[in-house]
Scaffold this motif. Structure first.
Motif, PDB file in Angstrom:
ATOM      1  N   TYR A  35       5.396 -18.755   6.590  1.00 53.69           N
ATOM      2  CA  TYR A  35       4.113 -18.387   5.957  1.00 53.69           C
ATOM      3  C   TYR A  35       3.097 -18.120   7.044  1.00 53.69           C
ATOM      4  N   TYR A  36       2.137 -17.117   6.801  1.00 51.55           N
ATOM      5  CA  TYR A  36       1.170 -16.808   7.832  1.00 51.55           C
ATOM      6  C   TYR A  36      -0.378 -16.946   6.951  1.00 51.55           C
ATOM      7  N   GLY A  37      -1.303 -17.750   7.557  1.00 51.07           N
ATOM      8  CA  GLY A  37      -2.165 -17.902   6.834  1.00 51.07           C
ATOM      9  C   GLY A  37      -3.433 -16.745   6.617  1.00 51.07           C
ATOM     10  N   VAL A  38      -3.925 -16.711   5.728  1.00 58.32           N
ATOM     11  CA  VAL A  38      -4.823 -15.679   5.080  1.00 58.32           C
ATOM     12  C   VAL A  38      -6.311 -15.499   5.920  1.00 58.32           C
ATOM     13  N   CYS A  39      -6.933 -16.596   5.830  1.00 53.46           N
ATOM     14  CA  CYS A  39      -8.228 -16.788   6.330  1.00 53.46           C
ATOM     15  C   CYS A  39      -8.201 -16.577   7.835  1.00 53.46           C
ATOM     16  N   LYS A  40      -9.320 -15.786   8.392  1.00 58.94           N
ATOM     17  CA  LYS A  40      -9.670 -15.697   9.804  1.00 58.94           C
ATOM     18  C   LYS A  40      -9.921 -17.157  10.236  1.00 58.94           C
ATOM     19  N   GLN A  41      -9.555 -17.653  11.465  1.00 59.24           N
ATOM     20  CA  GLN A  41      -9.925 -18.698  12.253  1.00 59.24           C
ATOM     21  C   GLN A  41     -10.219 -18.468  13.573  1.00 59.24           C
ATOM     22  N   LEU A  42     -10.534 -19.221  14.408  1.00 60.49           N
ATOM     23  CA  LEU A  42     -10.701 -19.292  15.887  1.00 60.49           C
ATOM     24  C   LEU A  42      -9.528 -18.539  16.573  1.00 60.49           C
ATOM     25  N   ASN A  43      -8.448 -18.880  16.259  1.00 61.95           N
ATOM     26  CA  ASN A  43      -7.162 -18.645  16.774  1.00 61.95           C
ATOM     27  C   ASN A  43      -6.264 -17.899  15.983  1.00 61.95           C
ATOM     28  N   ARG A  44      -6.812 -17.195  15.005  1.00 65.87           N
ATOM     29  CA  ARG A  44      -6.179 -16.494  14.058  1.00 65.87           C
ATOM     30  C   ARG A  44      -6.751 -15.339  13.416  1.00 65.87           C
ATOM     31  N   SER A  45      -6.212 -14.227  13.630  1.00 68.80           N
ATOM     32  CA  SER A  45      -6.866 -12.985  12.926  1.00 68.80           C
ATOM     33  C   SER A  45      -7.133 -12.673  11.519  1.00 68.80           C
ATOM     34  N   GLY A  46      -6.111 -13.551  10.927  1.00 70.02           N
ATOM     35  CA  GLY A  46      -6.163 -13.409   9.490  1.00 70.02           C
ATOM     36  C   GLY A  46      -5.799 -12.210   8.990  1.00 70.02           C
ATOM     37  N   PHE A  47      -6.118 -11.682   7.773  1.00 65.94           N
ATOM     38  CA  PHE A  47      -5.715 -10.478   7.136  1.00 65.94           C
ATOM     39  C   PHE A  47      -6.903  -9.740   6.377  1.00 65.94           C
ATOM     40  N   ASN A  48      -6.928  -8.562   6.246  1.00 67.30           N
ATOM     41  CA  ASN A  48      -7.939  -7.757   5.661  1.00 67.30           C
ATOM     42  C   ASN A  48      -7.772  -8.137   4.174  1.00 67.30           C
ATOM     43  N   PRO A  49      -8.873  -8.309   3.375  1.00 66.43           N
ATOM     44  CA  PRO A  49      -8.848  -8.769   1.904  1.00 66.43           C
ATOM     45  C   PRO A  49      -8.070  -7.656   1.206  1.00 66.43           C
ATOM     46  N   ALA A  50      -8.378  -6.386   1.376  1.00 67.04           N
ATOM     47  CA  ALA A  50      -7.713  -5.295   0.748  1.00 67.04           C
ATOM     48  C   ALA A  50      -6.408  -5.468   0.777  1.00 67.04           C
ATOM     49  N   PHE A  51      -5.826  -5.423   2.293  1.00 65.06           N
ATOM     50  CA  PHE A  51      -4.333  -5.793   2.321  1.00 65.06           C
ATOM     51  C   PHE A  51      -3.693  -7.150   1.437  1.00 65.06           C
ATOM     52  N   VAL A  52      -4.584  -8.075   1.505  1.00 62.47           N
ATOM     53  CA  VAL A  52      -3.962  -9.324   1.007  1.00 62.47           C
ATOM     54  C   VAL A  52      -3.784  -8.989  -0.863  1.00 62.47           C
ATOM     55  N   GLU A  53      -4.919  -8.236  -1.324  1.00 60.90           N
ATOM     56  CA  GLU A  53      -4.846  -7.950  -2.705  1.00 60.90           C
ATOM     57  C   GLU A  53      -3.474  -7.133  -3.075  1.00 60.90           C
ATOM     58  N   ARG A  54      -3.360  -6.108  -2.159  1.00 58.67           N
ATOM     59  CA  ARG A  54      -2.092  -5.209  -2.585  1.00 58.67           C
ATOM     60  C   ARG A  54      -0.926  -6.136  -2.256  1.00 58.67           C
ATOM     61  N   VAL A  55      -0.700  -7.224  -1.376  1.00 58.46           N
ATOM     62  CA  VAL A  55       0.389  -7.949  -1.369  1.00 58.46           C
ATOM     63  C   VAL A  55       0.602  -8.877  -2.501  1.00 58.46           C
ATOM     64  N   ARG A  56      -0.543  -9.663  -3.027  1.00 63.59           N
ATOM     65  CA  ARG A  56      -0.681 -10.177  -4.274  1.00 63.59           C
ATOM     66  C   ARG A  56      -0.030  -9.495  -5.502  1.00 63.59           C
ATOM     67  N   HIS A  57      -0.249  -8.037  -5.312  1.00 62.74           N
ATOM     68  CA  HIS A  57       0.153  -7.107  -6.462  1.00 62.74           C
ATOM     69  C   HIS A  57       1.483  -6.597  -6.205  1.00 62.74           C
ATOM     70  N   CYS A  58       2.192  -7.375  -5.181  1.00 64.13           N
ATOM     71  CA  CYS A  58       3.746  -6.914  -4.875  1.00 64.13           C
ATOM     72  C   CYS A  58       3.911  -5.227  -4.612  1.00 64.13           C
ATOM     73  N   GLU A  59       3.089  -4.786  -3.812  1.00 64.63           N
ATOM     74  CA  GLU A  59       3.039  -3.388  -3.375  1.00 64.63           C
ATOM     75  C   GLU A  59       3.923  -3.421  -2.323  1.00 64.63           C
ATOM     76  N   TYR A  60       4.066  -4.355  -1.471  1.00 61.55           N
ATOM     77  CA  TYR A  60       4.986  -4.261  -0.345  1.00 61.55           C
ATOM     78  C   TYR A  60       6.217  -5.519  -0.253  1.00 61.55           C
ATOM     79  N   PRO A  61       7.239  -5.144  -0.332  1.00 66.24           N
ATOM     80  CA  PRO A  61       8.440  -6.119  -0.671  1.00 66.24           C
ATOM     81  C   PRO A  61       8.778  -7.117   0.204  1.00 66.24           C
ATOM     82  N   GLN A  62       8.303  -6.519   1.641  1.00 64.83           N
ATOM     83  CA  GLN A  62       8.567  -7.586   2.785  1.00 64.83           C
ATOM     84  C   GLN A  62       7.572  -8.726   2.666  1.00 64.83           C
ATOM     85  N   PHE A  63       6.428  -8.797   1.910  1.00 61.22           N
ATOM     86  CA  PHE A  63       5.311  -9.776   1.915  1.00 61.22           C
ATOM     87  C   PHE A  63       5.352 -10.422   0.426  1.00 61.22           C
TER      88      PHE A  63
END
Length: 237
Positions: free
Chosen positions: A133-161
């Motif tokens: 697992y990779y954390g979604v939220c941006k932190q001091l030592n973590r870039s995180g993920f773009n919210p639009a990308f996270v939404e598409r992943v939650r909707h199963c648009e990318y099978p690898q995620f």
């Protein structure tokens, strides 16, 4: 735990997605912690180039260089007790991080020791497969993920995620990388149980996501197809 209505996890509600794992027996769907390398990085190789002390074979000065797959391998003539190598071997170093992981497969069938007598242990040493697992939220030592990308992943648009929310006190919105499945050892120092695992219903959905990622398709009656139809009807994805 409560999950967004547009998530796969909500499909099995009110059944839980995560359940407590009271026993210490590893199983498919167990949530564990393990140190895993950053797979997109170029590793480094270590090469002893000189003695730290002329009379000591336990210490040496080391040259660190990027390790490239097409580079010629040369065996060093400088013996170092802790850095012996066999033919076509190198010492490689990776940056790694302790991550939460889902156990995809536990160790396989036991092997009759009489037929592997004399073989190196590494030739048949058991492993387990995990997906990190990779954390979604941006932190001091973590870039995180773009919210639009996270939404598409939650909707199963990318099978690898696969989107998820981890069952810890503060929670942890995370993305599971099914394309980062990798082996780890079965030694107790290789992983740590979190005390949680996927429920039976959740594991069924996880397996469908895994099949989609690996084989590129699912059965005609797959819940993933129903879910995608729901998303397209309600959100227009």
């Amino acid at each position: 735990m409560t999950f967004p209505e547009d998530s796969l996890q909500s499909l099995i509600s009110p059944s839980p997605w995560w359940v407590k794992q009271d026993n210490r027996e590893l199983c498919r769907g167990s949530l564990v912690f393990a140190f895993l390398p950053h797979v997109d990085q170029i590793p480094f190789s270590f090469e002893p180039i000189g003695r730290t002390r002329a009379d000591c074979h336990d210490f040496a000065d080391i040259k660190v260089t990027p390790l490239k797959v097409d580079q010629p391998l040369k065996k060093t003539d400088l013996p170092v007790a802790a850095m012996t190598l066999n033919h076509n071997e190198v010492w490689a170093a990776y940056r790694a991080k302790k991550r939460p992981c889902i156990v995809v497969a536990t160790e396989n069938s036991k092997i009759d020791r009489t037929i592997i007598k004399g073989m190196p242990k590494k030739s048949t040493a058991p492993t387990i497969l995990v997906a990190p697992y990779y954390g979604v939220c941006k932190q001091l030592n973590r870039s995180g993920f773009n919210p639009a990308f996270v939404e598409r992943v939650r909707h199963c648009e990318y099978p690898q995620f696969m989107w998820d929310d981890l069952p810890f006190v503060k929670g942890e919105e995370s993305i599971l990388r099914l394309d980062h499945i990798q082996p780890i050892g079965t030694h107790h120092n290789s992983y740590k149980l979190s005390g949680y695992k996927l429920s039976e219903e959740a594991l069924d959905i996880f397996d469908e996501c895994l099949n989609l990622s690996v084989y590129g398709g699912v059965e005609e009656d797959s819940i993933l197809l129903d879910y995608r139809s729901m998303i397209e009807d309600t959100i227009g994805a």
